[in-house]
Design an enzyme around this catalytic site. Sequence first.
Site, PDB file in Angstrom:
ATOM      1  CB  THR A 279      -0.932   0.039   1.226  1.00  6.27           C
ATOM      2  OG1 THR A 279      -1.830  -1.071   1.160  1.00  6.27           O
ATOM      3  CG2 THR A 279      -1.758   1.321   1.250  1.00  6.27           C
ATOM      4  CG  PHE A 281       0.127   4.767   3.581  1.00  6.70           C
ATOM      5  CD1 PHE A 281      -1.086   4.761   4.266  1.00  6.70           C
ATOM      6  CD2 PHE A 281       0.798   3.569   3.407  1.00  6.70           C
ATOM      7  CE1 PHE A 281      -1.609   3.582   4.770  1.00  6.70           C
ATOM      8  CE2 PHE A 281       0.280   2.384   3.909  1.00  6.70           C
ATOM      9  CZ  PHE A 281      -0.928   2.391   4.597  1.00  6.70           C
TER      10      PHE A 281
END
Length: 389
Positions: A279, A281
């Site tokens: 992921t 960010f």
Amino acid sequence: MVTQKLEEMRSNLDRIDRRLVETLEERLRAVAEIARLKAEGLPFLRDHEREARLLGRVEDWARELGIDEFRTQEIFREVIAMSLKAQEEALLKREQAQRSARTAHRVSFQGTFGAYSHIAARKYFANRATQIEFVGFPTFAEALEEAENGAAGYAFLPIENTTAGSINETYDLLQRTELRIVGEEILQVRHCLAATEVVEVSAVRRVLSHPQALQQCSAFLRTLKGAEAVAFEDTAAAARAVREAGDALQAAIASEEAAELAGLEIIARDIANQTENWTRFVVISGIEMELDPRIAAKTSLVFTTKHHHGALARCLEILADHDLNLSKLESRPVPRRPWEYLFYVDFEGALSSEPAALAVAELRRDCPYFKVLGSYPARTTAAGAVDRL
């Protein structure tokens, strides 16, 4: 002769006027020093009795010198107003500096302690972890608002995942906020299944987690015959809910850290559909960040194109013409305007570089709507590889 005398008198008048302005500036410097002393403990800013005494003295001085008392008092009323404004601004700057110093060490994120956003934020701020206060919020919007209203120095939000794709809510928030992306972080997501005690995985009848975590573990969940998947606000909160329920047949999909914080037992590891589950960010802030030219950078944009053939291709051509390597292209519908799209673009390079500055200037001219979302140190390459340094 008269003209020359007039010019000399006017020059003298100019010198007098300059002395008046210099004296006014000297007064304002003294006022700023008084404001500093007041900030250190005096409970008031304006002293009405002193102002009245000053105006009384001004009236006496004007009468003594034979000039208009009323107009001289009016001039000094303006000087007092100007001085008061200068004191207010000095105090405001001091308060803002103090507040910035406090909030620069506060980071807002969506979720609770142990959630992936919290883990990634700790990773990003690892070099000053002891100085940082992390604060979790139920939604992305609330986490961002905390930075927008100055209560936090940074908001930390997920923007894309290698399994689930782009996180549209974050893109929508970025398009609307006045803050900018100042950094990014990459976290490998390693989902675990955790329960209150060690039980057979096949015995689990209810699985709690964030919707994206459930989606990323869909293949594993299909093997749990008869188990109900329940969406939760974040993975760490799901782990705590399982702990509080005390039901051994309930489990949570969460990080190993979240499971440990909740006091759960891990009954299955690495359950995501893809082992390479990352992921990305973004760090969003109003605090200005100066980019070191020696560090690889990335710039993020959002724009609309003119409604004619090849408009998007022309925009991408501008980036290519300036040798800027495109690392992402994402489209999102324009709210309340069917069949029109916002294009989100990332390219490698800092906005401060000449090629990027020239490309952005051209795009601004060509695009009906154009916004720079941020220019910041890069953690991924165009190929999507993670910079593990």
